[in-house]
Design a protein around this motif. Structure first.
Motif, PDB file in Angstrom:
ATOM      1  N   ASN A  27       0.864  -1.168   0.000  1.00 51.02           N
ATOM      2  CA  ASN A  27       0.000   0.000   0.000  1.00 51.02           C
ATOM      3  C   ASN A  27       0.910   1.229   0.000  1.00 51.02           C
ATOM      4  OD1 ASN A  27      -1.728   2.110   0.440  1.00 51.02           O
ATOM      5  ND2 ASN A  27      -2.534   1.348   2.376  1.00 51.02           N
ATOM      6  N   THR A  28       1.067   1.853  -1.153  1.00 50.83           N
ATOM      7  CA  THR A  28       2.007   2.969  -1.272  1.00 50.83           C
ATOM      8  C   THR A  28       1.479   4.262  -0.647  1.00 50.83           C
ATOM      9  OG1 THR A  28       1.159   3.476  -3.484  1.00 50.83           O
ATOM     10  CG2 THR A  28       3.075   2.014  -3.346  1.00 50.83           C
ATOM     11  N   SER A  29       0.222   4.259  -0.180  1.00 52.00           N
ATOM     12  CA  SER A  29      -0.298   5.449   0.498  1.00 52.00           C
ATOM     13  C   SER A  29      -0.179   5.342   2.022  1.00 52.00           C
ATOM     14  CB  SER A  29      -1.758   5.692   0.096  1.00 52.00           C
ATOM     15  OG  SER A  29      -2.564   4.625   0.544  1.00 52.00           O
ATOM     16  N   ALA A  30       0.369   4.232   2.519  1.00 57.23           N
ATOM     17  CA  ALA A  30       0.569   4.074   3.961  1.00 57.23           C
ATOM     18  C   ALA A  30       1.613   5.075   4.446  1.00 57.23           C
ATOM     19  CB  ALA A  30       1.023   2.639   4.276  1.00 57.23           C
ATOM     20  N   PRO A  31       1.538   5.482   5.722  1.00 59.04           N
ATOM     21  CA  PRO A  31       2.528   6.422   6.261  1.00 59.04           C
ATOM     22  C   PRO A  31       3.951   5.842   6.192  1.00 59.04           C
ATOM     23  CG  PRO A  31       0.723   6.090   7.804  1.00 59.04           C
ATOM     24  CD  PRO A  31       0.543   5.097   6.706  1.00 59.04           C
ATOM     25  N   VAL A  32       4.931   6.730   6.034  1.00 59.08           N
ATOM     26  CA  VAL A  32       6.342   6.347   5.988  1.00 59.08           C
ATOM     27  C   VAL A  32       7.002   6.854   7.270  1.00 59.08           C
ATOM     28  CG1 VAL A  32       8.532   6.660   4.767  1.00 59.08           C
ATOM     29  CG2 VAL A  32       6.395   6.495   3.472  1.00 59.08           C
ATOM     30  N   SER A  33       7.672   5.954   8.001  1.00 57.54           N
ATOM     31  CA  SER A  33       8.410   6.393   9.191  1.00 57.54           C
ATOM     32  C   SER A  33       9.899   6.172   8.964  1.00 57.54           C
ATOM     33  CB  SER A  33       7.935   5.650  10.440  1.00 57.54           C
ATOM     34  OG  SER A  33       8.252   4.288  10.355  1.00 57.54           O
ATOM     35  N   VAL A  34      10.711   7.098   9.466  1.00 52.54           N
ATOM     36  CA  VAL A  34      12.165   7.032   9.305  1.00 52.54           C
ATOM     37  C   VAL A  34      12.802   7.197  10.675  1.00 52.54           C
ATOM     38  CG1 VAL A  34      14.188   8.009   8.168  1.00 52.54           C
ATOM     39  CG2 VAL A  34      11.964   8.108   7.027  1.00 52.54           C
ATOM     40  N   ASP A  35      13.840   6.392  10.913  1.00 53.04           N
ATOM     41  CA  ASP A  35      14.558   6.411  12.181  1.00 53.04           C
ATOM     42  C   ASP A  35      16.047   6.345  11.834  1.00 53.04           C
ATOM     43  OD1 ASP A  35      15.823   5.318  14.477  1.00 53.04           O
ATOM     44  OD2 ASP A  35      14.615   3.530  14.466  1.00 53.04           O
ATOM     45  N   ALA A  36      16.857   7.253  12.405  1.00 56.48           N
ATOM     46  CA  ALA A  36      18.287   7.315  12.074  1.00 56.48           C
ATOM     47  C   ALA A  36      19.062   7.969  13.212  1.00 56.48           C
ATOM     48  CB  ALA A  36      18.485   8.122  10.795  1.00 56.48           C
ATOM     49  N   ASP A  37      20.394   7.869  13.126  1.00 54.03           N
ATOM     50  CA  ASP A  37      21.263   8.498  14.125  1.00 54.03           C
ATOM     51  C   ASP A  37      21.336  10.017  13.941  1.00 54.03           C
ATOM     52  OD1 ASP A  37      21.842   5.997  15.190  1.00 54.03           O
ATOM     53  OD2 ASP A  37      23.688   5.776  14.008  1.00 54.03           O
ATOM     54  N   ARG A  38      21.293  10.483  12.665  1.00 54.73           N
ATOM     55  CA  ARG A  38      21.444  11.906  12.382  1.00 54.73           C
ATOM     56  C   ARG A  38      20.462  12.344  11.288  1.00 54.73           C
ATOM     57  NH1 ARG A  38      25.859   9.470  12.937  1.00 54.73           N
ATOM     58  NH2 ARG A  38      26.389   9.112  10.787  1.00 54.73           N
ATOM     59  N   LEU A  39      20.134  13.633  11.316  1.00 52.04           N
ATOM     60  CA  LEU A  39      19.264  14.222  10.301  1.00 52.04           C
ATOM     61  C   LEU A  39      19.773  15.608   9.970  1.00 52.04           C
ATOM     62  CD1 LEU A  39      16.627  14.621   8.624  1.00 52.04           C
ATOM     63  CD2 LEU A  39      15.532  15.351  10.758  1.00 52.04           C
ATOM     64  N   SER A  40      19.874  15.910   8.668  1.00 52.22           N
ATOM     65  CA  SER A  40      20.138  17.278   8.227  1.00 52.22           C
ATOM     66  C   SER A  40      19.059  17.637   7.210  1.00 52.22           C
ATOM     67  CB  SER A  40      21.536  17.426   7.629  1.00 52.22           C
ATOM     68  OG  SER A  40      21.647  16.680   6.453  1.00 52.22           O
ATOM     69  N   VAL A  41      18.584  18.879   7.277  1.00 51.73           N
ATOM     70  CA  VAL A  41      17.488  19.328   6.423  1.00 51.73           C
ATOM     71  C   VAL A  41      17.912  20.571   5.661  1.00 51.73           C
ATOM     72  CG1 VAL A  41      15.098  20.155   6.394  1.00 51.73           C
ATOM     73  CG2 VAL A  41      15.788  18.420   8.061  1.00 51.73           C
ATOM     74  N   ASP A  42      17.592  20.590   4.362  1.00 48.86           N
ATOM     75  CA  ASP A  42      17.820  21.761   3.525  1.00 48.86           C
ATOM     76  C   ASP A  42      16.443  22.251   3.081  1.00 48.86           C
ATOM     77  OD1 ASP A  42      18.283  23.591   1.483  1.00 48.86           O
ATOM     78  OD2 ASP A  42      20.002  22.480   0.691  1.00 48.86           O
ATOM     79  N   GLN A  43      15.927  23.267   3.759  1.00 47.68           N
ATOM     80  CA  GLN A  43      14.596  23.791   3.450  1.00 47.68           C
ATOM     81  C   GLN A  43      14.517  24.342   2.034  1.00 47.68           C
ATOM     82  OE1 GLN A  43      11.939  23.429   5.182  1.00 47.68           O
ATOM     83  NE2 GLN A  43      12.754  22.845   7.172  1.00 47.68           N
ATOM     84  N   GLY A  44      15.607  24.892   1.542  1.00 51.78           N
ATOM     85  CA  GLY A  44      15.628  25.481   0.209  1.00 51.78           C
ATOM     86  C   GLY A  44      15.366  24.476  -0.898  1.00 51.78           C
ATOM     87  N   THR A  45      15.922  23.291  -0.754  1.00 53.31           N
ATOM     88  CA  THR A  45      15.749  22.260  -1.786  1.00 53.31           C
ATOM     89  C   THR A  45      14.660  21.256  -1.437  1.00 53.31           C
ATOM     90  OG1 THR A  45      17.439  20.836  -0.797  1.00 53.31           O
ATOM     91  CG2 THR A  45      18.169  22.410  -2.492  1.00 53.31           C
TER      92      THR A  45
END
Length: 161
Positions: free
Chosen positions: A32-50
């Motif tokens: 079911n490709t409309s099911a929610p996606v959860s992500v778990d990791a040691d680190r996260l970096s976000v680029d709001q611009g891209t």
């Protein structure tokens, strides 16, 4: 079931099949490709611009029964709030559900279409059967796949597939 895989292998050779492409029935992969996606990791970096978030270190992604693990996963977001367009996984990629497991160096999962493309020493295991190749393209919504490049498979004769 791997009926297509068994037929291909049986026609080619009793223990080893070599081809340029092989269609694979991944009925157990239906997702079911409309099911929610959860992500778990040691680190996260976000680029709001891209609109890109990069998860690194021990990354685990889940969507319904589907599980993906990798060294790094880059998430490309869409225009709508919370919309995930594509997941790009790099390094020691493993994709699995209750029926199959696949390993590769890279993977790209386009959420809207349910297409997962795995590249780099791909190995797919379903039951006691394996198939290896250069690229595996999975249609998760339909539960089908296609292995491309130099394809090699091993199956156990006489066992239920």
């Amino acid at each position: 079931m791997l009926k297509t895989l068994v037929l291909l292998a049986a026609l080619s050779c009793p223990s080893l099949a070599l081809a340029q492409a092989a269609q694979i029935d991944l009925g157990g992969m239906s997702q079911n490709t409309s099911a929610p996606v959860s992500v778990d990791a040691d680190r996260l970096s976000v680029d709001q611009g891209t609109g890109v978030a990069t998860f690194s270190g021990n990354v685990r992604v889940a969507q319904g029964e589907l599980r993906l693990a990798a060294d790094q996963v880059r998430v490309e977001y869409g225009e709508a709030q919370g919309e995930i367009r594509t997941l790009h996984a790099d390094g020691n990629v493993t994709l699995a559900n209750t029926d199959i497991a696949a390993e590769a160096e890279q993977a790209a999962y386009t959420i809207a279409s349910g297409v997962i493309e795995m590249t780099g020493d791909v190995l797919l295991t379903q039951g006691s059967s394996t198939i290896a190749g250069e690229k595996l393209i999975i249609d998760a919504a339909a539960g089908t796949g296609r292995m491309e490049g130099r394809v090699q498979t091993t199956f156990q004769p006489g066992q239920s597939q």
